[in-house]
Design an enzyme around this catalytic site. Structure first.
Site, mmCIF file in Angstrom:
data_model
loop_
_atom_site.group_PDB
_atom_site.id
_atom_site.type_symbol
_atom_site.label_atom_id
_atom_site.label_comp_id
_atom_site.label_asym_id
_atom_site.label_seq_id
_atom_site.Cartn_x
_atom_site.Cartn_y
_atom_site.Cartn_z
ATOM 1 N N HIS A 31 76.522 87.048 46.632
ATOM 2 C CA HIS A 31 75.141 87.544 46.729
ATOM 3 C C HIS A 31 75.168 89.074 46.674
ATOM 4 O O HIS A 31 76.101 89.700 47.179
ATOM 5 C CB HIS A 31 74.501 87.064 48.037
ATOM 6 N N GLU A 55 69.924 87.143 39.877
ATOM 7 C CA GLU A 55 69.066 87.843 40.832
ATOM 8 C C GLU A 55 69.115 89.346 40.573
ATOM 9 O O GLU A 55 70.034 90.028 41.045
ATOM 10 C CB GLU A 55 69.547 87.576 42.264
ATOM 11 N N TRP A 111 68.431 81.748 53.795
ATOM 12 C CA TRP A 111 67.745 82.261 54.989
ATOM 13 C C TRP A 111 68.270 83.619 55.421
ATOM 14 O O TRP A 111 67.684 84.253 56.300
ATOM 15 C CB TRP A 111 67.885 81.264 56.145
ATOM 16 N N GLY A 152 64.703 83.663 48.939
ATOM 17 C CA GLY A 152 64.988 84.319 50.215
ATOM 18 C C GLY A 152 63.801 84.219 51.145
ATOM 19 O O GLY A 152 63.546 83.179 51.758
ATOM 20 N N GLY A 153 63.022 85.291 51.220
ATOM 21 C CA GLY A 153 61.898 85.391 52.152
ATOM 22 C C GLY A 153 60.991 84.177 52.186
ATOM 23 O O GLY A 153 60.643 83.681 53.270
HETATM 24 P P1 PGA Z 1 63.930 87.134 48.097
HETATM 25 O O1 PGA Z 1 65.545 87.000 48.146
HETATM 26 O O2 PGA Z 1 63.409 85.814 47.626
HETATM 27 O O3 PGA Z 1 63.544 87.453 49.500
HETATM 28 O O4 PGA Z 1 63.624 88.234 47.142
HETATM 29 C C1 PGA Z 1 66.239 86.266 47.191
HETATM 30 C C2 PGA Z 1 67.713 86.297 47.487
HETATM 31 O O5 PGA Z 1 68.205 87.332 47.948
HETATM 32 O O6 PGA Z 1 68.427 85.295 47.286
#
Ligand code: PGA
Length: 252
Positions: free
Chosen positions: A94, A166, A10, A234-235
């Site tokens: 992260h 990522e 989040w 994330g989003g």
């Molecule tokens: P996102 O972020 O799905 O908003 O691209 C992923 C993350 O940073 O873990």
């Protein structure tokens, strides 16, 4: 067989009241999906109320970061013991921690060792920046982050960690990688780096996720790949329908 794993990161979003609201909207549906390991990672301030709401739900709770020391004079930090009081998971390294808060592979590794000591399942993030991607350094960067980040843990613990690939250029940009490209990075760079330290069996046992602009519409493309075991979202983890759709796509 690696159980599919989906975590919602989040980030710095949602107050305590908003956390409660969002969890109440998604938990009934999520708890029905039992073949996917599901984890929510709200901000520290919300962990207490989230943990009460998620009790006996089969939905795990994770922190987004932690310090490596058990306690002491580290103003503003949260220790692994404190995290463990409420959580079973923790996101480590992260790219936003690396980019904005100076986290190095060495720091990520200290935190990983602390996760082992305090019995937390870490979700260790690796991934190249746009510049590194364009200059074809993905292999080098991702292999280095994986082998340096995962040093000096026990082989038993190593088999239980979760790694998230990522690519930084895909995070929050709406420009996701492709299933095929992400699978190549995981299969040819990340798992071999793990195998180099802990052997092939461990490298095959570890769940490796993809993260970066995953949505309800593109998730299935990633989960169809043999080396992608889920997603760090994330989003889209802040949107009930999208997050539920992502988890449904992970059901094998
Ligand atoms: P996102 O972020 O799905 O908003 O691209 C992923 C993350 O940073 O873990």
């Amino acid at each position: 067989m690696r159980k599919p794993f989906i975590a919602g990161n989040w980030k710095m979003n949602k107050t305590i009241a908003e956390t409660r609201d969002l969890i109440l909207k998604m938990s009934a549906t999520l708890r029905e999906i039992k073949t996917v390991e599901k984890v929510l990672c709200p901000p520290f301030m919300s962990l207490m109320s989230a943990s009460a709401l998620l009790e006996d739900s089969g939905i795990g709770l994770g922190a987004q970061n932690m310090h490596w020391e058990e306690k002491g004079a580290f103003t503003g930090e949260i220790s692994p013991v404190m995290v463990k009081e409420l959580c079973d998971y923790v996101i480590l390294g992260h790219s936003e921690r690396r980019a904005f808060f100076g986290e190095t592979d060495e720091i990520v590794n200290r935190k990983l060792i602390a996760a082992q000591t305090f019995d937390l399942t870490p979700i260790v993030c690796v991934g190249e920046t746009l510049e590194q991607y364009e200059s074809k350094q993905t292999r080098e960067v991702v292999s280095r982050q994986t082998s340096n980040g995962l040093r000096n843990i026990s082989p038993e613990f190593a088999a239980h960690i979760v790694v998230a690939y990522e690519p930084v250029w895909a995070i929050g940009t709406g420009k996701a990688s492709t299933g095929e490209a992400a699978n190549v990075v995981i299969k040819d760079f990340i798992r071999p780096a793990i195998a180099g330290s802990y052997g092939e069996q461990t490298a095959q046992a570890i769940r490796v996720l993809y993260g970066g602009s995953v949505t309800g519409s593109n998730a299935a493309e990633f989960f169809a790949q043999p080396d992608i075991d889920g997603a760090l979202v994330g989003g889209a983890s802040l949107k009930v329908d999208d997050f539920v759709a992502i988890i449904r796509s992970a059901v094998k």
